[in-house]
Motif scaffolding. Structure first.
Motif, PDB file in Angstrom:
ATOM      1  N   ALA A  37       0.829  -1.201   0.000  1.00 21.57           N
ATOM      2  CA  ALA A  37       0.000   0.000   0.000  1.00 21.57           C
ATOM      3  C   ALA A  37       0.862   1.249   0.000  1.00 21.57           C
ATOM      4  O   ALA A  37       1.973   1.253   0.528  1.00 21.57           O
ATOM      5  CB  ALA A  37      -0.918   0.013   1.211  1.00 21.57           C
ATOM      6  N   THR A  38       0.331   2.279  -0.623  1.00 20.31           N
ATOM      7  CA  THR A  38       0.880   3.618  -0.455  1.00 20.31           C
ATOM      8  C   THR A  38      -0.210   4.463   0.184  1.00 20.31           C
ATOM      9  O   THR A  38      -1.338   4.496  -0.311  1.00 20.31           O
ATOM     10  CB  THR A  38       1.278   4.242  -1.807  1.00 20.31           C
ATOM     11  N   VAL A  39       0.143   5.096   1.293  1.00 20.21           N
ATOM     12  CA  VAL A  39      -0.817   5.938   2.009  1.00 20.21           C
ATOM     13  C   VAL A  39      -0.454   7.395   1.755  1.00 20.21           C
ATOM     14  O   VAL A  39       0.689   7.799   1.979  1.00 20.21           O
ATOM     15  CB  VAL A  39      -0.811   5.627   3.524  1.00 20.21           C
ATOM     16  N   ARG A  40      -1.425   8.155   1.257  1.00 16.15           N
ATOM     17  CA  ARG A  40      -1.181   9.561   0.923  1.00 16.15           C
ATOM     18  C   ARG A  40      -2.203  10.458   1.617  1.00 16.15           C
ATOM     19  O   ARG A  40      -3.257  10.004   2.051  1.00 16.15           O
ATOM     20  CB  ARG A  40      -1.288   9.772  -0.587  1.00 16.15           C
ATOM     21  N   ASP A  41      -1.872  11.748   1.682  1.00 15.56           N
ATOM     22  CA  ASP A  41      -2.864  12.718   2.143  1.00 15.56           C
ATOM     23  C   ASP A  41      -3.646  13.233   0.927  1.00 15.56           C
ATOM     24  O   ASP A  41      -3.430  12.774  -0.204  1.00 15.56           O
ATOM     25  CB  ASP A  41      -2.199  13.854   2.938  1.00 15.56           C
ATOM     26  N   LEU A  42      -4.528  14.176   1.139  1.00 12.98           N
ATOM     27  CA  LEU A  42      -5.406  14.637   0.056  1.00 12.98           C
ATOM     28  C   LEU A  42      -4.639  15.321  -1.068  1.00 12.98           C
ATOM     29  O   LEU A  42      -5.106  15.402  -2.200  1.00 12.98           O
ATOM     30  CB  LEU A  42      -6.475  15.591   0.618  1.00 12.98           C
ATOM     31  N   GLU A  43      -3.427  15.834  -0.749  1.00 14.28           N
ATOM     32  CA  GLU A  43      -2.616  16.489  -1.786  1.00 14.28           C
ATOM     33  C   GLU A  43      -1.720  15.503  -2.519  1.00 14.28           C
ATOM     34  O   GLU A  43      -0.959  15.887  -3.403  1.00 14.28           O
ATOM     35  CB  GLU A  43      -1.732  17.588  -1.170  1.00 14.28           C
ATOM     36  N   GLY A  44      -1.770  14.238  -2.093  1.00 11.75           N
ATOM     37  CA  GLY A  44      -0.948  13.236  -2.757  1.00 11.75           C
ATOM     38  C   GLY A  44       0.423  13.034  -2.125  1.00 11.75           C
ATOM     39  O   GLY A  44       1.245  12.295  -2.643  1.00 11.75           O
ATOM     40  N   ASN A  45       0.674  13.693  -0.983  1.00 14.28           N
ATOM     41  CA  ASN A  45       1.950  13.480  -0.296  1.00 14.28           C
ATOM     42  C   ASN A  45       1.899  12.188   0.511  1.00 14.28           C
ATOM     43  O   ASN A  45       0.911  11.935   1.202  1.00 14.28           O
ATOM     44  CB  ASN A  45       2.235  14.636   0.674  1.00 14.28           C
ATOM     45  N   PRO A  46       2.969  11.378   0.450  1.00 10.53           N
ATOM     46  CA  PRO A  46       3.009  10.150   1.248  1.00 10.53           C
ATOM     47  C   PRO A  46       2.912  10.452   2.741  1.00 10.53           C
ATOM     48  O   PRO A  46       3.453  11.464   3.199  1.00 10.53           O
ATOM     49  CB  PRO A  46       4.363   9.526   0.914  1.00 10.53           C
ATOM     50  N   VAL A  47       2.222   9.606   3.487  1.00 14.48           N
ATOM     51  CA  VAL A  47       2.093   9.786   4.935  1.00 14.48           C
ATOM     52  C   VAL A  47       2.870   8.678   5.651  1.00 14.48           C
ATOM     53  O   VAL A  47       2.459   7.520   5.634  1.00 14.48           O
ATOM     54  CB  VAL A  47       0.614   9.751   5.388  1.00 14.48           C
ATOM     55  N   GLY A  95       5.360 -14.688  -9.707  1.00 17.60           N
ATOM     56  CA  GLY A  95       4.388 -15.760  -9.500  1.00 17.60           C
ATOM     57  C   GLY A  95       3.507 -15.571  -8.278  1.00 17.60           C
ATOM     58  O   GLY A  95       2.669 -16.422  -7.989  1.00 17.60           O
ATOM     59  N   VAL A  96       3.697 -14.477  -7.556  1.00 22.63           N
ATOM     60  CA  VAL A  96       2.880 -14.236  -6.353  1.00 22.63           C
ATOM     61  C   VAL A  96       1.876 -13.117  -6.633  1.00 22.63           C
ATOM     62  O   VAL A  96       2.253 -12.055  -7.121  1.00 22.63           O
ATOM     63  CB  VAL A  96       3.775 -13.856  -5.149  1.00 22.63           C
ATOM     64  N   PRO A  97       0.607 -13.349  -6.362  1.00 22.48           N
ATOM     65  CA  PRO A  97      -0.381 -12.283  -6.538  1.00 22.48           C
ATOM     66  C   PRO A  97      -0.072 -11.090  -5.627  1.00 22.48           C
ATOM     67  O   PRO A  97       0.342 -11.282  -4.485  1.00 22.48           O
ATOM     68  CB  PRO A  97      -1.710 -12.926  -6.128  1.00 22.48           C
ATOM     69  N   VAL A  98      -0.262  -9.909  -6.178  1.00 19.00           N
ATOM     70  CA  VAL A  98       0.031  -8.684  -5.430  1.00 19.00           C
ATOM     71  C   VAL A  98      -1.201  -7.789  -5.406  1.00 19.00           C
ATOM     72  O   VAL A  98      -1.801  -7.505  -6.440  1.00 19.00           O
ATOM     73  CB  VAL A  98       1.200  -7.893  -6.067  1.00 19.00           C
ATOM     74  N   LEU A  99      -1.566  -7.366  -4.209  1.00 18.67           N
ATOM     75  CA  LEU A  99      -2.635  -6.394  -4.043  1.00 18.67           C
ATOM     76  C   LEU A  99      -1.969  -5.053  -3.790  1.00 18.67           C
ATOM     77  O   LEU A  99      -1.210  -4.904  -2.824  1.00 18.67           O
ATOM     78  CB  LEU A  99      -3.505  -6.795  -2.846  1.00 18.67           C
ATOM     79  N   GLU A 100      -2.204  -4.092  -4.677  1.00 22.70           N
ATOM     80  CA  GLU A 100      -1.536  -2.791  -4.525  1.00 22.70           C
ATOM     81  C   GLU A 100      -2.559  -1.732  -4.167  1.00 22.70           C
ATOM     82  O   GLU A 100      -3.274  -1.227  -5.028  1.00 22.70           O
ATOM     83  CB  GLU A 100      -0.816  -2.446  -5.830  1.00 22.70           C
ATOM     84  N   LEU A 101      -2.591  -1.391  -2.894  1.00 22.38           N
ATOM     85  CA  LEU A 101      -3.624  -0.481  -2.390  1.00 22.38           C
ATOM     86  C   LEU A 101      -3.183   0.969  -2.490  1.00 22.38           C
ATOM     87  O   LEU A 101      -2.011   1.293  -2.241  1.00 22.38           O
ATOM     88  CB  LEU A 101      -3.905  -0.804  -0.917  1.00 22.38           C
ATOM     89  N   ASP A 102      -4.121   1.830  -2.852  1.00 23.16           N
ATOM     90  CA  ASP A 102      -3.911   3.275  -2.781  1.00 23.16           C
ATOM     91  C   ASP A 102      -4.844   3.813  -1.718  1.00 23.16           C
ATOM     92  O   ASP A 102      -6.063   3.773  -1.884  1.00 23.16           O
ATOM     93  CB  ASP A 102      -4.240   3.937  -4.122  1.00 23.16           C
TER      94      ASP A 102
END
Ligand code: MBD
Ligand code: FE
Length: 258
Positions: A112-122, A244-251
């Motif tokens: 996962a990548t966690v961002r604020d409303l402006e798109g900056n990583p948190v 070969g490993v499934p990846v869940l990529e969360l935003d």
């Protein structure tokens, strides 16, 4: 709701207002359908049985919880709030690489990548992850099933990211083969009884509104007929694959508090 359940503050003015309206609303339904005394008794008996079976949390979350999430979303931005469900447990093991799963569980890399409303990583966001095991059950809810499986805590790094090796969640059976009164009610409502695959998440960091949400999987079974009625397109992800490993990529997007 684990230990997170709130006690009812009977002095709070909203309790009276809400409970009175609740009784009014139910009275209106009784009136509309000319409910008889045997029907009235059969109805609340079913609720009692549901409680005795330890399924009241399941029932409430299935029928009503998402409506409260939807109300919450009217006053906030960022990633959609989604049903916590009855199987969160606090104090899961803190890990930075992998959660405890059984050897024969199909792996899933949860990123996962966690961002604020402006798109900056948190960075330094406290994260909770939990999901159903390969048989569709949650750890910690049977005597012989230690609660440190298929759940973990972690935190985001300086780039607002985490990457945890977990496992593919299995559809969760609310049906009466596995459960009692709640499954029966689902059948009576003509809904099918399997929850679609999902991963629960919580995000917490001072200065941001706490977020409880879920991720769903594009193309998975029961996605369009989930009995909890809480599946949203913006929470539905297409699985990727790496080595070969499934990846869940969360935003994930957090809304600053205040
Ligand atoms: C679940 O696993 C769940 O997440 C919800 C909301 C209801 C029943 C089972
Ligand atoms: Fe769940």
């Amino acid at each position: 709701m684990g230990d997170a359940a709130e006690n009812l503050d009977t002095n709070h003015p909203r309790v009276k207002a809400v409970v009175e309206d609740l009784v009014d609303a139910i009275s209106g339904v009784f009136q509309k359908h000319n409910v008889t005394f045997p029907e009235y008794r059969a109805g609340f008996f079913h609720v009692i049985k549901t409680g005795q079976a330890g399924e009241l949390g399941l029932l409430m979350d299935m029928l009503l919880c998402q409506r409260v999430c939807d109300i919450e979303m009217q006053g906030r931005r960022g990633t959609r709030s989604n049903v916590e469900g009855p199987y969160y447990l606090p104090d899961a093991p803190f890990v930075t690489d992998a959660a405890k799963v059984h050897d024969d569980a199909e792996p899933l890399q949860i990123k996962a990548t966690v961002r604020d409303l402006e798109g900056n990583p948190v960075p330094d966001v406290e994260v909770d992850l939990w999901w159903a095991d390969p048989n569709g059950f949650y750890s910690g809810y049977k005597d012989d099933y230690p609660k440190d499986y298929y759940r973990c805590r972690t935190k985001t790094d300086n780039n607002g990211q985490y990457s945890i090796r977990g496992s593919l969640p299995k559809e969760y059976p609310i049906t009466k083969e596995f459960h009692g009164p709640t499954g029966k009610l689902i059948e009576l409502l003509g809904r099918q009884g399997m929850r679609t695959m999902h991963i629960h998440q919580k995000y917490n960091k001072p200065g941001y509104l706490p977020l409880t949400t879920q991720a769903y999987f594009e193309g998975s079974n029961y996605l369009d007929e989930d009995p909890v009625t809480a599946v949203f397109e913006d929470l539905t992800y297409k699985l990727k694959e790496e080595n070969g490993v499934p990846v869940l990529e969360l935003d994930i997007v957090l809304d600053p508090a205040g």
